[in-house]
Structures are given as structure tokens and as C-alpha cells.
Scaffold this motif. Sequence first.
Motif, short mmCIF file in Angstrom:
data_model
loop_
_atom_site.label_atom_id
_atom_site.label_comp_id
_atom_site.label_asym_id
_atom_site.label_seq_id
_atom_site.Cartn_x
_atom_site.Cartn_y
_atom_site.Cartn_z
N VAL A 32 39.18 38.87 44.39
CA VAL A 32 39.94 39.83 43.58
C VAL A 32 39.60 40.40 42.19
O VAL A 32 38.72 40.95 42.30
N LEU A 33 39.47 38.95 41.36
CA LEU A 33 38.80 39.29 40.38
C LEU A 33 37.45 39.06 40.08
O LEU A 33 37.16 40.16 39.28
N SER A 35 35.02 40.69 42.13
CA SER A 35 34.93 42.17 42.80
C SER A 35 35.08 41.87 42.02
O SER A 35 34.71 43.50 41.90
N HIS A 36 35.96 42.32 41.24
CA HIS A 36 37.11 43.74 39.84
C HIS A 36 35.80 43.16 39.22
O HIS A 36 35.20 44.01 38.17
N HIS A 37 35.31 41.79 39.07
CA HIS A 37 34.33 41.89 37.59
C HIS A 37 33.14 42.81 37.97
O HIS A 37 32.57 42.79 37.11
N PHE A 39 32.15 44.81 39.85
CA PHE A 39 32.27 46.30 39.58
C PHE A 39 32.15 46.75 38.27
O PHE A 39 31.53 47.48 38.04
N ASN A 40 32.88 46.28 37.38
CA ASN A 40 32.95 46.71 36.20
C ASN A 40 31.67 46.34 35.34
O ASN A 40 31.44 46.86 34.64
#
Length: 175
Positions: A32-33, A35-37, A39-40
Motif C-alpha cells: 500500500v505504501l 503504491s501510494h508513493h 501515485f504521489n
Amino acid sequence: MRRGRRRGKMAMEGPRHQPPTLVPLLMSVTAVLISHHIFNAAAQIPDPELLPTDPPKKPDPVTSETVVFWGLRLWQVVGIFSMFILAIVITLCCIFKCRIPRTKKEIEARHAQRQAAKTYANTLETVPPLDELTEVPGALAEASALQTVSEQVQAHGSGQLPVVREEDEPANPVS
């Protein structure tokens, strides 16, 4: 003896304890982290359509030498337009008889001039033709009886001009 067997069994079977449930949880949090990174980071990459473009080029300043149309420069177009307007103004002034303001004295003098010209024209209309007023002394009844100089030359036929004597010449009032 039991002890030895246990050791042998354990060595072959591996550990008997359950893997902690924390590992799959850490793996999912890490995913999750990441993928979040991603996307950001992707959001920070600008879209090529939205990238700022170079500012538009400033147009050249308009001067008197700027070509406007048909290869004519600005000063030539202004000159032609001014002459056209001037011709229209002059034509309209001539058609409608625009008058320049004058003094009262000039207006009265012009009026007197027009009145005098009008009375003179009326007087001329009453005067009979010149043929009725004048009689040539010693003239014959026919006007064709008088010979012109060219008729006199043709009458002699020799091509020589008649000799004029001094007593025949009219007196010169100047001398």
C-alpha cells in the motif's frame, strides 16, 4: 530416548510453530505504501498538454515603415486616405457652396455687387442688336459690297499686294 527422537524429528520436519500473522500484514502495508508513493510521484509528473508553453512572441511595434497591405507602408496609406477625405470635403464644399464667414461690410459689398450686375444684365437685354444701331457712312445697301483684304488680293490675281501710299494710310494718333 525420547529426547533423541525429538531432536531428529524436529530437524527433519522443521519448526513446529506457526508463522506470525504479522508478516502478511507488513507485506500488505508495504504494498500500500509503495503504491501510494508511486501515485504521489506520478501526480507530480506534469501532463504534456498542461505544461507551460513559451510565451507568445510580441508583435513588432507599429512604425511608419510598417507594411500594412498591398505592399504599402503605413505613411502611404495615411496619405492616400487623407487625400481622399480632402477631395470629398472640397467636392462637397463646391457642390453646396459652403461659404467662409465674412464681416458684415464684406457681405453688404458683395450684395451691392450682385445688384449692380443684375441691373446691368437687365439693361443689356433692352439694347437692340448692333446691326440696327450703326450705319456705315457711304456704305452700300448690301454688306457683301465691302471687300475684305483677302478678296482684294484675289481680285488682283497677280499675287502681288497692292502698294499703299502714305497719303492712303490712316493717320496714326500716337505719333
